[in-house]
Design an enzyme around this catalytic site. Sequence first.
Site, PDB file in Angstrom:
ATOM      1  CB  CYS A 272     -47.299 -30.110  -6.840  1.00 52.88           C
ATOM      2  SG  CYS A 272     -47.502 -28.593  -5.894  1.00 52.88           S
TER       3      CYS A 272
ATOM      4  CG  LEU B 163     -45.064 -35.745  -4.401  1.00 48.67           C
ATOM      5  CD1 LEU B 163     -45.316 -37.178  -4.850  1.00 48.67           C
ATOM      6  CD2 LEU B 163     -43.572 -35.414  -4.522  1.00 48.67           C
TER       7      LEU B 163
ATOM      8  CG  ASP C  37     -47.995 -26.935   3.277  1.00 50.35           C
ATOM      9  OD1 ASP C  37     -48.727 -27.684   2.621  1.00 50.35           O
ATOM     10  OD2 ASP C  37     -46.782 -26.793   3.011  1.00 50.35           O
TER      11      ASP C  37
END
Length: 659
Positions: free
Chosen positions: A2, A51, A101
Site C-alpha cells: 500500500c 492494496l 500480517d
Amino acid sequence: MCGIAGALAPRQDALAPAGAAELFAAAMVHRGPDGYGFWKRGPIALAHRRLAIIDLSEAGRQPMTNEDGQIAIVVNGEIYNHAELRADLVAKGHRFRSGSDSEVVAHLYEEVGARVPELLRGMFAFALWDARTSTLLLARDRFGEKPLFYGERPDGFVFASELGALLADGRTPAELSLPALDAYLALQYVPSPDTIYQGLKKLPAGHTLEIRCGGRPVVRRYYRPSFEPTLAHLDEREAAARVRQTVEKAVHDRLMSDVPLGAFLSGGIDSSIVVACMARALGTPVKTFSVGFSEGGRADNELPFARLVAERYRTDHHELVVEPDMIGLLPDIVRHHGEPFGDTSAVPTRYLCGLARQHVTVALSGDAGDEAFGGYRRYVWSHVADLLVRLPGPLRGLAAGALGAVPGGPARWLREYGARLSTDEATRYLRFVCHFSAQEKSEIYTPELRQRFAHDATAEAFASRLQQSAATDVVGRLQDLDCDTYLPDDILAKVDIASMSHGLEARAPFCDHDVVALGAALPGRLKLRRGKGKYILKQAFADLVPPEIVSRRKKGFALPIGRWLAGRLHGFARDLLLSPQARRRDLFVPAAVETLLDRHRAGEDHGERIWNLMVLETWFREMVDGRAAFAREIAARAEVIAATPSAPVTAPVAAAQAS
C-alpha cells in the site's frame, strides 16, 4: 502492500497539520486502489491506501491499533514470517482482530519496542505511534524494497511512501539541493539519505527513525550485511547445495497471497531461477510476463530466452511487444518518482508491470541476484583491474596503454578506465557506474557550479563506504557498496514505482536477507569464474535452467537510448534541453549542451548523459514549474475522496474495531 503517510505536530498540545494526511493519501491512490483509512489522535495523523493482498476482509483495513488503542500503525509491504510471530504473540496473551500480517507489527512492538524490524522477514516500511511515550517510529526493510520519505516543516514532521505525496501539500518546502543534483548527474539517481529537495530525506534501507513531539528525528541503522568471506572453507558442492536450499526457501516464503500471483521473466538467469522454483513449489502453471521491443532486432529482444523457460515449465506466459513512448511516459515517470530518475530501464519496467497487472496482483522478480552473487560485468573488470594494479610499474603502464589504445566510440569508457588504472578503487569503480564524470560535469556546468563542485563528492562518498566494508577482496567490497547504494536507490526504487503505479506488488526473493548474507559470505572464487559472474548460483540451478540461459552473458533491461537519441528522439532532445525554460535554470552552459548533442549525433555515445539531462529538465517542468498545478489536482482529488459515501475510519476506537 500500500501507501502510507502521516504528520506529527511540533507540540504535544497541538493538532497534526490540518489536511496533510488526506492530501498525502490522495496523491497515492495508485498505490492503494482497494481502500483507505485515517487515524487521528491529538498531535498525530496516520493515513493508509490499501492494496489488499493478505486478509481481504474489512478486518484487514489500516490504520490498525493494539488492544487498548495506545499503539497505532500503518504498514506498507509483506511480513513473510508473520504466522510464526503471531503464534508466539498469541501464546503470550495478545489478541488479534484480523489475519493481516500488518497487525503483527503493533503487537510485536509491545514486546520488543524499537527492535521490531530486526525480527521481521520481508519487505516493509511502517510508521508506528506510541501514545504512551508520544513517540513516532518509522522503519524500512533491510535492503529498501519499500520506500519512505520524510521532512520537517514549521507545522510539524511529515512522511509518505512517495516523495510526490509530500509535495502535494504546498506547505512542504521544496528548494533545490545542488549537491543532490550533482550526485544525480553522476549516478542517474539521488543517493540516500538525500532527495533532490533540501529538507526532504529518504529513510535509508535498514534504518529506523524515532521522533517525539518537539524533538528532532533520530535515525539509526539496525542492519548491514557483512561481506566478510566467512564461508571460504566450503567446497563447491557444499556451497551450491546451500545456495539452492536458501534461494528455494526465499521463493517459497514469497508465495503467500490471497490474490493471484505470477512472475516477471526476462530471459536472464535470476528471473529464470525464480520461475523454476515457483513452478516446483506451486505445482500449477505459473503466470509469467515478458516485454520486448518492436525495433532494434534480436540484440534488444530477450523474448526468445524467456520463452525457453516458459516452455520448459509450461507457464501461462504473456508477452508484450512495444515501441516505447519515451516522450509520453517521461512526465508520468517523473511525477511518480518525485525527483529526477534517469535509469532508462524504468520505461520497459513500467510496460512490464502494466502487462502483469492485467492478470495478477503480485509478481516475483529476479532483482538483487547480481548484488548477492556477483553478477555484474563491472565486478569482473574491477577484479581484472585489481590484478593489474598489483603488477610492477612498467607492466602496469603497458596494460594501461593497451586499454587506452582500444579504438571505436563504444570503447570510450574502456579507454578512460585504462587512464584511471593508477587511481584508487572508488574512482575506478565510479567510471563503470557514473554517467557524468566530474570532468564531464565541469564541461557543461556554469562557472559558478564548476567552482562549487570542483572536487568529486561522489567518489569521496564511494571511497568512504568501501573503507567501511568487511570484505577482503574487491568483488566483495563492490557488492557491499552496491547493496548500500545502487540496489536500494536505483533498482528497487525503479521497481517499486513502476509496480505501484499500476497497483501491483513486486517481490524480490534475492532480497531475502538470508540469501544476501549467504552470497556475501562466499569467497570470490565461487562468484567469478572464467570471466563471468554468479558462478555458484548458476551451478546451484544448472539442472533447472536451460543451458542457453546459464551460459549467456549478462544483459540489462535498458533501452537502446543512444541510437534513438541520435535518430528519432534527437529533435525532441534539442528542443527540450535548449529551450528558453532550460536556459533560465542557469545550471548548464547552453553551448556545451549543444556540443554534447552534436557529438552524440556524430557518432560518440552520450545517450545516457543526454537522457539524464532530459529527465532533469522534465522534472523541473513537472515538479517545480508545475508544482502548483499538481497540488491543485491532488487537492481536488482529496475533496472527491472525502465526499464519497464510504468514508474512511477516523476515530481511534473505530480504528481499533476495524483493524
